[in-house]
Write an enzyme that holds these catalytic residues in place. Sequence first.
Site, PDB file in Angstrom:
ATOM      1  N   GLY A  37      -0.014 -34.227  40.572  1.00 25.66           N
ATOM      2  CA  GLY A  37      -1.409 -34.415  40.970  1.00 25.66           C
ATOM      3  C   GLY A  37      -1.961 -35.647  40.312  1.00 25.66           C
ATOM      4  O   GLY A  37      -1.420 -36.116  39.303  1.00 25.66           O
ATOM      5  N   GLY A  40      -7.163 -36.004  36.519  1.00 20.96           N
ATOM      6  CA  GLY A  40      -8.428 -35.298  36.683  1.00 20.96           C
ATOM      7  C   GLY A  40      -8.418 -34.240  37.765  1.00 20.96           C
ATOM      8  O   GLY A  40      -9.469 -33.742  38.169  1.00 20.96           O
ATOM      9  N   GLY A  42      -6.720 -31.348  37.456  1.00 20.77           N
ATOM     10  CA  GLY A  42      -6.623 -30.012  36.853  1.00 20.77           C
ATOM     11  C   GLY A  42      -5.226 -29.604  36.421  1.00 20.77           C
ATOM     12  O   GLY A  42      -4.995 -28.421  36.163  1.00 20.77           O
ATOM     13  N   LYS A  43      -4.308 -30.568  36.325  1.00 24.46           N
ATOM     14  CA  LYS A  43      -2.947 -30.200  35.889  1.00 24.46           C
ATOM     15  C   LYS A  43      -2.943 -29.704  34.442  1.00 24.46           C
ATOM     16  O   LYS A  43      -2.448 -28.615  34.148  1.00 24.46           O
ATOM     17  CB  LYS A  43      -2.003 -31.417  35.988  1.00 24.46           C
ATOM     18  CG  LYS A  43      -1.851 -31.983  37.377  1.00 24.46           C
ATOM     19  CD  LYS A  43      -1.001 -33.251  37.336  1.00 24.46           C
ATOM     20  CE  LYS A  43      -1.475 -34.249  36.367  1.00 24.46           C
ATOM     21  NZ  LYS A  43      -2.043 -35.487  36.661  1.00 24.46           N
ATOM     22  N   GLU A 162       2.906 -34.475  30.499  1.00 23.26           N
ATOM     23  CA  GLU A 162       3.040 -35.943  30.512  1.00 23.26           C
ATOM     24  C   GLU A 162       3.997 -36.429  29.423  1.00 23.26           C
ATOM     25  O   GLU A 162       3.640 -37.266  28.596  1.00 23.26           O
ATOM     26  CB  GLU A 162       1.670 -36.609  30.306  1.00 23.26           C
ATOM     27  CG  GLU A 162       0.612 -36.195  31.310  1.00 23.26           C
ATOM     28  CD  GLU A 162       0.659 -36.979  32.620  1.00 23.26           C
ATOM     29  OE1 GLU A 162       1.629 -37.739  32.819  1.00 23.26           O
ATOM     30  OE2 GLU A 162      -0.261 -36.803  33.436  1.00 23.26           O
TER      31      GLU A 162
END
Lengths: 236, 322
Positions: A37, A40, A42-43, A162
């Site tokens: 996604g 920002g 919502g992940k 990440e």
Amino acid sequence: MQNILEVHGLQTLYGESHILHGVSFDIKSGETVSIMGRNGMGKSTTLKSILGIAPPRSGSVIYKGEDITRLPTWKRMRRDIAYVPEGRGMFHNLTVKEHLQMAARKNSRGEANWTYDQVLDVFPRLTERLVNKGTQLSGGEQQMLAIGRALLTNPDLLILDEATEGLAPLIRKEIWQVIRQIKDSGVSTVIVDKNIKVLNELCEKHILIVKGKVMFQGDSRSLDDNKEFIEQSLAV
Amino acid sequence: MSILSNKSEKIFIYLFFAIGLFIPLFLEGNTFFINKFSTIIILAIFVMSLDYLVGRTGLITLGHAMFYGLGGYIFTILAPEYEAVNFWVYTFYVMLISGFIALIVGLIVLRTSGIYMIMITLALAQMSFYFFADSIEYGGQDGLFVYIKPETSIFGLNFLDLENETHFYYLCLLSLFNCFVFFKIIMNSSFGRVIDALKENPDRATALGYNIFHFRLIAYVLASSLAAYAGYLFALQFGFVNPSMMSWDVSATALVMALLGGLGTIYGAIIGSFVYEGLHYFIEHLTEYWMFFMGALIIALVLTLKNGMAGFLNTLSGGKRS
């Protein structure tokens, strides 16, 4: 195969702003799952809701058949979940060795599949940096330490947020190599990342989150089938 | 693996305890200085326990003197008035009871942090101050007296006579040494690493599966019962306890000593206590307004020395700034 994690209708708010609008998905035991996604969408909040760091207003998190939605974060982690946060979360007052020392523990079944030496075998770079403080490391080394620290808790479910962000291509490659190794060892893994190509090859399942909703979930084949839609959703 | 973390610490600790061991030989008969050193060593134990709490655990308290006073009171209240009790048995009682009180207090105060924790610990310490100051049973402002000092036999062997100043001095020195080693072992254990981690980033420590409340509570109980042990030694040395031991300025002065020595360094507590008390002693003899000069000097020292005297020693010995 049994589900290790089931997420049902998560609604999460930060103050007044509504971030997650009913996120639902499940992860089978031993599966490697990607969450994709744009920034920002919502992940990270999804991960934090699963871990209790950002408790959901409603919805439920079922882990190994147990409802853990209301448990405090540390108790969830004690059920063999490990989390490698975005930004790595180093402690500036601890050395590499001390980071690994403080994290190491057997899992809830008393097994220690990952030991201090094994982690250093996987990340030989850390061996040279044992006496350095966590924040004196390069970004790549910090990431390795964050993953090593998580592995030493001997998790059944590893959550990586990440993990390759902001790293040099060679280091990235090294990190992906290790994630592959972790996958092969049978640990269920959730990966938040932007590199669709690697994720496509590595993960059995993919979840796309757009504006706090799951817009797509499926295996790598259906990811290919929906390539256009997904690339569109990820494009900035 | 050595429990000493750097060269300056090593040099200081070896020198301090070597000098400490032999100094009574040079002070032959000069009980004033032997007593003075005992007092400072007792203070150093108290400051060390506070240093662990503030400097390592990150819990800032202004009520640590409550446990210092309680240590003395627990002993004088428990021990029969005209009978010599065993020192070691009462050490156990004092630490156990004060540890239990710290557990209860900790369950309340550790729900807060920062300025709120400072205020609530201060309030509790003042409450216990006034409790003892107003109690007729416990001697009010005058406090209670220790008429007979404990005996120190272990399995029938008796090496120390607490009526003897030099013997008492060695007991204090041994206590300080044990206390230091104890804290250093804790600091180097995985428990200590978690404590360091949660001081730096509590959320991150939680996400690694640690209940930070439990860890803080254990640290609080340990530090508090060692503070009580120091108060117990104080009561034995001076033969009395009174509420002023619990007064807030005792906590504040100890905090200044910990800062002066180098927060969180543990051995800095020894330096801080000796430097503070040494300065106090000399300036007091020079001028009536010693507090004014002392205050100015401490401000200057704290401003110029990063990480206190311990940090200064570390730089002198060529160590890296940590």
